[in-house]
Enzyme design. Structure first.
Site, PDB file in Angstrom:
ATOM      1  N   ASP A  22       0.866  -1.183   0.000  1.00 45.68           N
ATOM      2  CA  ASP A  22       0.000   0.000   0.000  1.00 45.68           C
ATOM      3  C   ASP A  22       0.900   1.230   0.000  1.00 45.68           C
ATOM      4  O   ASP A  22       1.822   1.327   0.819  1.00 45.68           O
ATOM      5  CB  ASP A  22      -0.910  -0.023   1.240  1.00 45.68           C
ATOM      6  CG  ASP A  22      -2.043   0.986   1.139  1.00 45.68           C
ATOM      7  OD1 ASP A  22      -1.766   2.185   0.902  1.00 45.68           O
ATOM      8  OD2 ASP A  22      -3.206   0.588   1.295  1.00 45.68           O
ATOM      9  N   HIS A  75     -10.255  -5.611  -2.575  1.00 50.13           N
ATOM     10  CA  HIS A  75      -8.925  -5.908  -2.038  1.00 50.13           C
ATOM     11  C   HIS A  75      -9.013  -6.189  -0.550  1.00 50.13           C
ATOM     12  O   HIS A  75      -9.885  -5.659   0.135  1.00 50.13           O
ATOM     13  CB  HIS A  75      -7.960  -4.744  -2.286  1.00 50.13           C
ATOM     14  CG  HIS A  75      -8.506  -3.407  -1.886  1.00 50.13           C
ATOM     15  ND1 HIS A  75      -9.400  -2.707  -2.674  1.00 50.13           N
ATOM     16  CD2 HIS A  75      -8.321  -2.646  -0.781  1.00 50.13           C
ATOM     17  CE1 HIS A  75      -9.716  -1.577  -2.076  1.00 50.13           C
ATOM     18  NE2 HIS A  75      -9.085  -1.522  -0.913  1.00 50.13           N
TER      19      HIS A  75
END
Ligand code: AMP
Length: 141
Positions: free
Chosen positions: A33, A102
């Site tokens: 991320d 996700h």
């Protein structure tokens, strides 16, 4: 809402945008991320176009959660956190900001609060190093 083929994760899957990848197979991709809420924050996505939990076929969800577990094991080995949170948001009202389903793998450390969601970009070299640590734990340097 219908699936937007130009969402940022679809573009990562097409190779149009770079990502610090940690794992890939024919059905899934895992990468760092870019605005991590904690050290080692990793995302796992399916390759099929699905906006959220309700769009994903059960078999695809099964593969996604299996890979999420596999990557979470590697994240745990790489960062030795005190705990690990999985997150998955459906819809803007639930906090979803990228509309390709996700799972978030978020390592947790005693005494360290989570940083805000989708707020601050991490240093590129640091993310590269973190991805390398996870790949090494997966045995895929
Ligand atoms: P969500 O709010 O559950 O949809 O989470 C989307 C996540 O994607 C956030 O944690 C963002 O920091 C992250 N993110 C956004 N753009 C990128 C990108 N280009 N590469 C990696 N992660 C991203």
């Amino acid at each position: 809402m219908s699936y937007d083929t130009n969402n940022i994760f679809a573009r990562i899957l097409r190779g149009e945008i770079p990502a610090h990848k940690v794992f890939e197979d024919e059905a899934t991709l895992a990468f760092m991320d870019v605005m991590p809420q904690s050290e080692g924050h990793t995302l796992v996505i399916p390759k099929v176009a699905a906006e959220n939990l309700f769009d994903l076929a059960p078999a695809d969800l099964g593969r996604l959660i299996q890979v999420t577990q596999k990557v979470a094991v590697a994240v745990r080995e790489a960062f030795r956190p005190d705990g690990l949170t999985l997150m998955q948001f459906n819809g803007p009202e639930a906090g979803q900001t990228v509309f390709h389903i996700h799972f978030h793998i978020v390592p947790r450390y005693v005494g360290v609060g989570l940083r805000s969601h989708s707020r601050q970009m991490a240093d590129n070299a640091l993310l590269a190093d973190h991805a390398q640590r996870i790949r090494a734990a997966l045995g895929k340097p």
